[in-house]
Design an enzyme around this catalytic site. Sequence first.
Site, PDB file in Angstrom:
ATOM      1  N   ARG A  96     -12.599 -10.704  13.516  1.00 14.38           N
ATOM      2  CA  ARG A  96     -12.115  -9.848  12.438  1.00 14.38           C
ATOM      3  C   ARG A  96     -10.722 -10.279  12.019  1.00 14.38           C
ATOM      4  NH1 ARG A  96     -11.184  -5.356  14.679  1.00 14.38           N
ATOM      5  NH2 ARG A  96     -12.443  -5.383  16.559  1.00 14.38           N
ATOM      6  N   HIS A 259     -15.747   4.963  17.165  1.00 18.71           N
ATOM      7  CA  HIS A 259     -16.086   3.632  17.668  1.00 18.71           C
ATOM      8  C   HIS A 259     -16.521   3.800  19.125  1.00 18.71           C
ATOM      9  CE1 HIS A 259     -14.578  -0.727  18.544  1.00 18.71           C
ATOM     10  NE2 HIS A 259     -15.828  -0.733  18.161  1.00 18.71           N
ATOM     11  N   CYS A 283     -14.085  -4.815  26.591  1.00 16.07           N
ATOM     12  CA  CYS A 283     -13.549  -4.112  27.760  1.00 16.07           C
ATOM     13  C   CYS A 283     -14.611  -3.352  28.537  1.00 16.07           C
ATOM     14  CB  CYS A 283     -12.450  -3.152  27.345  1.00 16.07           C
ATOM     15  SG  CYS A 283     -11.017  -3.967  26.679  1.00 16.07           S
ATOM     16  N   GLY A 284     -15.850  -3.758  28.387  1.00 20.67           N
ATOM     17  CA  GLY A 284     -16.893  -3.144  29.199  1.00 20.67           C
ATOM     18  C   GLY A 284     -17.734  -2.120  28.469  1.00 20.67           C
ATOM     19  N   LYS A 285     -17.592  -2.056  27.159  1.00 22.33           N
ATOM     20  CA  LYS A 285     -18.360  -1.071  26.414  1.00 22.33           C
ATOM     21  C   LYS A 285     -19.860  -1.392  26.435  1.00 22.33           C
ATOM     22  CE  LYS A 285     -18.315   0.777  21.722  1.00 22.33           C
ATOM     23  NZ  LYS A 285     -17.563   0.617  20.486  1.00 22.33           N
ATOM     24  N   SER A 287     -21.452  -3.364  28.507  1.00 26.32           N
ATOM     25  CA  SER A 287     -22.021  -3.327  29.853  1.00 26.32           C
ATOM     26  C   SER A 287     -22.192  -1.882  30.336  1.00 26.32           C
ATOM     27  CB  SER A 287     -21.193  -4.157  30.820  1.00 26.32           C
ATOM     28  OG  SER A 287     -19.879  -3.685  30.848  1.00 26.32           O
ATOM     29  N   ARG A 391     -21.581 -14.033  19.711  1.00 28.11           N
ATOM     30  CA  ARG A 391     -22.270 -12.738  19.664  1.00 28.11           C
ATOM     31  C   ARG A 391     -23.775 -12.910  19.546  1.00 28.11           C
ATOM     32  NH1 ARG A 391     -19.037  -7.725  19.128  1.00 28.11           N
ATOM     33  NH2 ARG A 391     -16.911  -8.489  19.282  1.00 28.11           N
TER      34      ARG A 391
END
Length: 628
Positions: A96, A259, A283-285, A287, A391
């Site tokens: 982005r 978000h 940051c682990g979202k 997972s 991605r």
Amino acid sequence: MVRERFLLEEYDYDAVLRKHLDKEHYERLKAIPDPELHRWIADIIRVAKPSYVYVVKGVPEDFEYVRRKAIENGEEIKTKYKYKTVHFDGPRDLARDRANTKILVPTDEKIPYINTLRRDLGLDEIKKLFVDAMVGKTMFILPVCMGPHYSDFTLYGVQVTDSAYVTHSVMILYRVCYDEFRDGTAIKKGYLRFLHSVGELDERVWSKNIDKRRIYIDLEDDTVYSVNTEYAGNTVGPKKLALRLCVYHGYKEGWLCEHMFIAGIRGPGGRVTYFTGAFPAGCGKTSTTMISDTIISDDLAIIKAVDGVARGVNPEIGSFGIIDGVNPEDDPEVYKVLLDPETEVIFSNILLCEDGEPWWRGRPEPPCKGLNWNIEWWPGKDEPPSHPNARFTTYLRYFDKLDPNIDNPNGVPISGMIFGGRDSDTHVPVEEAFDWIHGIITKGAALESERTAAVLGKAGVREFSPFAILDFLPISVGKFVELHIRFKEQLENPPRIYGVNYFLKDENGRYLNEKTDKRVWLKWMELRVHDEVDAIETPTGYIPVYDDLVEIFRRELGREYRIEDYEKQFMVRIPQHLDKVERIWKIYSEIPDTPKILFEVLREQKERLKKYRDRYGDYISPLKLDRR
Ligand code: SPV
Ligand code: MN
């Protein structure tokens, strides 16, 4: 609302449409009963000059056409799997673009942390960038739903783009909603508009004029313009571009657009309890979502108060997830979906092996010779084989854990909200806030994280990341905090609020937790929500009792949880927390519309921290504190 037009002069727009659309697509467009939409499309045709116009209805032939077109024009490359392709954004367009993403505002007003631009100047600039932007290209028009069909939560949108890759991504990530446009539902409710062009392309099919990459969000007109870029975070309208408009609507109307993921955790007797989670990118979202028991959303949530209960829906049906590091051991579900021969996946910015196999960091095999961002790569080449912000784009329905409530027009009740960042030295692995206000302020508004590869710039720097949404806010952070405080008034029993931290390190820089531990924290939160386990009170919130964790570790992971580990992980770190209060205080003291209560809550937090320090010292073992 009178909508912004490209061309101010009056002309026979229907004649333009007749001339440029073939019969089929003209009829598809005209079947949507909205002359304003027709005229907008005609304006774009006259300005950007696409060579062909395709209106997507969502029928199987549309999907085939778009997939074929993306391959034909080189935006996607075939792999050895029938339904999987690779897209390369180009080395300067891999994330982005914060600097060139701007909120258009009526005056020269500056809002701290928000990148604004005077609306008239912005519109003038962006409209010029669309002149001839689509020459030689097919322009796609896609009516989409952000949310379940015919739901009060749902926002509608029309994506217009000259990229088959963007179209393809939108068709995987969102429900095509032609019927709701044709029957007038979307027109009556109002819809967002997303206009995108890749602009001029170079021989590798990358946007050429990256220096003129612009993403402008027009709040007044519910429209987002994006040009000279391909990266999905800059181009896929219903995702992050819509998020800004969605937050703005929520702010005005008293609901939340977040978000956040939405996931279900199973508790005793098989009950499912829903949580949302906000984590800055990387940051682990994902997972955390994947390690949950049922999945509703992995990135976004629209949350409204319905009869006193916070309920949420996912505006999406697909995932645009980070693939870097995805491996069969830690991420079995995602890994399986990504390599299943039958699933449809667009890989972006990975390494495409010569034999057509997609490779990314995390695959157990060594990297192969092949293409990375469309340039040759070979083992030993002095450059990473795949990008850290590589991605995958795929359907959520492929995941065994998908919760059928994803299509529920009434959403699911939200019992807890989780906030987590990348933090090596301050927060314990899991902690419950004292109440909604305390949580919103000390966990949500005060969220910080080390920067990752999802935005352009330097990785590793600690950043203020309130609600993990700063990049997507169209209004001041102070107003966004105030909205959450106000939202509580509509709720009988507000969701509990949790802070998690998967990145705590010891003095030697080693992580204090295993990746799988997050499952234990989730199960603990599930029990807490139902008041089925006790907790220990600390100056910053409630933490788990050791014995409860022992049991959950054994049950969930078949692992012994040692008391030494508990003591280290859940040690209360007073100096770091005091520093944090100072940092956050300073930040908000420079944001003029911060609600006063934020400072009160921070002051109380600071006083509690000092009181505990006087009594127990700087670093407090959880074993010394009382249960509640
Ligand atoms: C994020 O960076 O938060 C994402 C991907 O989910 S993007 O679409 O780039 O925002
Ligand atoms: Mn995201």
